[in-house]
Scaffold this active site. Structure first.
Site, PDB file in Angstrom:
ATOM      1  N   ASN A 107       0.804  -1.215   0.000  1.00 58.04           N
ATOM      2  CA  ASN A 107       0.000   0.000   0.000  1.00 58.04           C
ATOM      3  C   ASN A 107       0.843   1.273   0.000  1.00 58.04           C
ATOM      4  O   ASN A 107       0.368   2.315  -0.468  1.00 58.04           O
ATOM      5  CB  ASN A 107      -0.925   0.002   1.227  1.00 58.04           C
ATOM      6  CG  ASN A 107      -1.586   1.346   1.450  1.00 58.04           C
ATOM      7  OD1 ASN A 107      -2.489   1.739   0.725  1.00 58.04           O
ATOM      8  ND2 ASN A 107      -1.115   2.084   2.452  1.00 58.04           N
ATOM      9  N   TYR A 176       3.587   9.669 -10.951  1.00 56.80           N
ATOM     10  CA  TYR A 176       2.697   8.710 -10.296  1.00 56.80           C
ATOM     11  C   TYR A 176       2.128   7.723 -11.303  1.00 56.80           C
ATOM     12  O   TYR A 176       2.098   6.506 -11.067  1.00 56.80           O
ATOM     13  CB  TYR A 176       1.583   9.479  -9.594  1.00 56.80           C
ATOM     14  CG  TYR A 176       0.681   8.637  -8.728  1.00 56.80           C
ATOM     15  CD1 TYR A 176       1.084   8.238  -7.460  1.00 56.80           C
ATOM     16  CD2 TYR A 176      -0.583   8.260  -9.177  1.00 56.80           C
ATOM     17  CE1 TYR A 176       0.251   7.470  -6.654  1.00 56.80           C
ATOM     18  CE2 TYR A 176      -1.419   7.497  -8.378  1.00 56.80           C
ATOM     19  CZ  TYR A 176      -0.997   7.103  -7.124  1.00 56.80           C
ATOM     20  OH  TYR A 176      -1.826   6.343  -6.330  1.00 56.80           O
ATOM     21  N   LYS A 180       2.805   3.621 -11.333  1.00 62.05           N
ATOM     22  CA  LYS A 180       1.706   2.671 -11.136  1.00 62.05           C
ATOM     23  C   LYS A 180       1.531   1.766 -12.354  1.00 62.05           C
ATOM     24  O   LYS A 180       1.173   0.587 -12.218  1.00 62.05           O
ATOM     25  CB  LYS A 180       0.407   3.412 -10.824  1.00 62.05           C
ATOM     26  CG  LYS A 180       0.398   4.094  -9.463  1.00 62.05           C
ATOM     27  CD  LYS A 180       0.575   3.097  -8.318  1.00 62.05           C
ATOM     28  CE  LYS A 180       0.405   3.758  -6.957  1.00 62.05           C
ATOM     29  NZ  LYS A 180       0.557   2.810  -5.825  1.00 62.05           N
TER      30      LYS A 180
END
Length: 253
Positions: A107, A176, A180
């Protein structure tokens, strides 16, 4: 980031029966706030032992203490996923205290660079995003895998984002997004490698949730966490492996 040393991997073994929730040990990185905190809460409510990873020990202890007051078996552990030493020490601790790890929720994430553009982004930010969002999860997973392979059971959940999908719209958050998207690729590679071992690997987009990183206006954190917990507790049959999900529904890579 240096290579991690971890217990030697045994030969591939047949998958084991699903352990009872009370027998499972789960590790949640970035567990002291936001999504990680809520995922830790929901896993603990199922009766699992939850290792709540936090970069700052005091923050981790405060979060774990709150969840213990709610009745959960939650233990804070120091974990910065970019620090090899933290991971090595944690592997040794889990091995000594429990001899197994059943669930890993990757996470920990950062660098939601919403105002950046791919043509002008600070490449230092891109490197840091990759270090945390991709390489941190990668190295943590690689280190913890032997603890799952030992018993032929494991659930690995990579917390991803729909903006990392290849056909996602928008031009913001380049560091980001790319980190991802790379995490999604790693998910698919690892899932294929581990197919048939009893270890399931999936990516989950929690949606836009109201956290410190996501900002105000998003959906309740509990709703976003529920999809992660679902992937972390999937039954062995049917084997749901190598997928990308939001709210338990497959989405495109």
């Amino acid at each position: 980031m240096n290579a991690v040393t971890f217990p030697g991997r045994p030969h591939r073994r047949r998958e084991a029966p699903d352990p009872e929730p009370s027998q499972r040990v789960a590790l949640v990185s970035g567990g002291n706030r936001g999504l990680g905190f809520e995922v830790s809460r929901q896993l603990a409510q199922l009766g699992m032992t939850v290792l709540l990873g936090a970069r700052r020990p005091l923050a981790g202890e405060k979060a774990a203490r709150q969840l213990r007051r709610e009745g959960g078996a939650v233990i804070p552990v120091k974990l910065d996923v970019t620090l090899t030493r933290d991971i090595e020490e944690l592997v040794a601790r889990i091995d000594a205290d429990y001899g197994r790890l059943d669930i890993l929720v990757n996470n920990a994430g950062a660098y939601f660079d919403i105002d950046s553009q791919a043509s002008s982004v600070d490449l230092g930010i891109v490197r840091q995003a990759l270090e945390t969002n991709l390489l941190g999860a990668w190295q943590l997973t690689e280190a913890m895998l032997p603890l799952m392979q030992r018993h032929g059971y494991g659930r690995i959940v990579n917390v991803s984002s729909g903006c990392g999908a290849m056909d996602s719209e928008g031009t913001g958050c380049p560091a980001y997004r790319v980190s991802k998207a790379a995490l999604n690729s790693h998910t698919r590679l690892l899932a294929g490698e581990l197919a048939g071992t009893g270890i399931l690997v999936n990516a989950v987009c929690p949606g836009w949730v109201a956290t410190d990183m996501g900002g105000h206006g998003g959906r309740p954190v509990a709703d976003g966490a529920a999809g992660i917990v679902w992937a972390a507790t999937l039954p062995s049959r049917p084997a749901v492996n190598g997928g990308f999900f939001r709210d338990r529904q497959r989405i495109d890579w």
